[in-house]
Design a protein around this motif. Structure first.
Motif, short mmCIF file in Angstrom:
data_model
loop_
_atom_site.label_atom_id
_atom_site.label_comp_id
_atom_site.label_asym_id
_atom_site.label_seq_id
_atom_site.Cartn_x
_atom_site.Cartn_y
_atom_site.Cartn_z
N HIS A 1 33.00 22.71 76.09
CA HIS A 1 32.59 24.19 76.16
C HIS A 1 33.22 24.93 77.40
O HIS A 1 34.00 24.48 78.36
N CYS B 1 30.26 31.08 75.11
CA CYS B 1 30.89 29.94 75.05
C CYS B 1 32.37 30.51 74.80
O CYS B 1 32.89 31.11 73.95
N GLU C 1 35.28 28.37 74.51
CA GLU C 1 36.45 27.35 74.28
C GLU C 1 35.84 26.87 72.76
O GLU C 1 34.56 26.57 72.48
N TYR C 2 36.80 26.91 71.94
CA TYR C 2 36.57 26.66 70.45
C TYR C 2 35.76 25.26 70.33
O TYR C 2 36.49 24.20 70.74
N CYS C 3 34.48 25.05 70.15
CA CYS C 3 33.80 23.67 70.17
C CYS C 3 33.35 23.64 68.92
O CYS C 3 32.31 22.62 68.60
N HIS D 1 30.68 27.72 67.08
CA HIS D 1 31.22 27.90 68.24
C HIS D 1 31.01 29.55 68.52
O HIS D 1 30.34 30.04 69.77
N MET E 1 27.61 30.26 69.77
CA MET E 1 26.98 29.59 71.13
C MET E 1 27.03 30.83 72.34
O MET E 1 27.70 30.69 73.00
CU1 CUA Z 1 30.80 25.64 72.90
CU2 CUA Z 1 32.34 27.16 72.01
#
Ligand code: CUA
Length: 319
Positions: free
Chosen positions: A143, A178, A180-182, A186, A189
């Motif tokens: 993340h 967040c 960062e593609y998670c 995502h 988040m």
């Molecule tokens: Cu955690 Cu995007």
């Protein structure tokens, strides 16, 4: 509100400094782009086919001019590098008196733990004008902890602590993302940062207070996991003493020296074989599957406090 057209509000020390650097870079870029473009256009018109201008000048070299346009950009480039490097190093070096918060990222939320024991989800309450250090780890994928108004963004990784610090300078509410593609959620988040007056922050901390402080929880875990049996000075001591360990260099069996920071403590608790201290045997059990991330940060806070003047004031026994 100092929200400009291009930037989110500046709500931290870092924001003001980084924006200045950004505008500095922009200024240099725009200046030279315009200079070159304008000269290009002027020469294209002036020396176009059919215009009657003197075309007899031959290239002869002009030392003073060449030195000027080499040395000035060189100095500008070095200056920008020095400026950026200084901000980068400052951004990586939290002040010693920073407040320690622990952040866990997971699909798909942020969990934050305050030293006084309070835990919160997708919200971050901090006092204004006080440096705050975040020690962050992920429970699953990568993340990235991003507060645009503070101009801070730091990847949050599984299996390793990363840190970030900031000092909020304006009371208010800000976005937490967040970055960062998670995975699927995502985009949801996200959270909120509340910057509060110190007194209000204290009130918030003491409201609906849960269990103990991180230190007291850490102390309990220290005996629950029986850390004290081997790390207490005495006949049964089989591991290195932990008093005053934090922040100091540690010599390992292989002769290397490492700094006892949060990441070193985390690794040594979970994977005790990874960095065995000189003069000791690798006999400590692995705790990787037994300790949850929030417990781990409590233990680390406890170990950090050992041997400090604070711990003596609290009347704790020496480990
Ligand atoms: Cu955690 Cu995007």
């Amino acid at each position: 509100m100092s929200e400009s057209l291009f930037m989110p509000e500046q709500a931290s020390l870092q924001a003001v400094q980084l924006d200045a650097l950004y505008y500095g870079l922009m200024g240099v870029t725009v200046f030279f782009s315009l200079l070159i473009t304008v000269l290009l256009a002027v020469f294209a018109v002036r020396y176009r086919k059919g215009s009657t201008v003197n075309r007899t000048m031959t290239a002869k070299g002009f030392l003073a001019l060449e030195l000027t346009w080499t040395i000035i950009p060189l100095l500008i480039g070095i200056g920008l590098f020095g400026w950026g490097a200084k901000l980068y190093v400052d951004g990586r070096t939290p002040p010693d008196d920073a407040m320690d918060l622990y952040v866990v990222g997971l699909q798909w939320m942020w969990k934050i733990q305050h030293p006084q024991g309070k835990q919160e989800n997708n919200e971050l309450h901090v006092p204004v004008n006080r440096p705050v250090k975040l020690t962050m780890i992920s429970q699953d994928v990568i993340h990235s902890f991003f507060i645009p108004a503070f101009r801070i963004k730091q990847d949050v990784l599984p299996g390793r602590y990363t840190t970030q610090w900031f000092e909020a300078t304006k009371v208010g509410e800000y976005h937490l993302f967040c970055a960062e593609y998670c995975g699927t959620s995502h985009a949801s988040m996200i959270g909120k940062v509340f910057v509060m007056e110190p007194a209000e922050y204290e009130r918030w901390l003491s409201s609906s207070s849960t269990g103990g402080t991180m230190l007291s929880s850490g102390a309990q875990l220290f005996s629950r996991f029986a850390c004290n049996t081997c790390h207490t000075e005495g006949p049964s001591q089989r591991g290195p003493s932990l008093a005053g360990l934090f922040g100091k260099p540690v010599t390992l069996q292989n002769g290397e020296s490492v700094k006892a920071d949060e990441e070193y403590l985390r690794e040594s608790i979970l994977y005790s074989n990874a960095k065995v201290v000189e003069g000791y045997q690798p006999i400590m059990p692995l705790f990787a599957s037994q300790i949850a991330p929030d417990q781990l940060s409590q233990l680390i806070e406890y170990i950090k406090s050992l041997g400090s003047p604070d711990s003596l004031l609290r009347g704790e026994t020496k480990p």
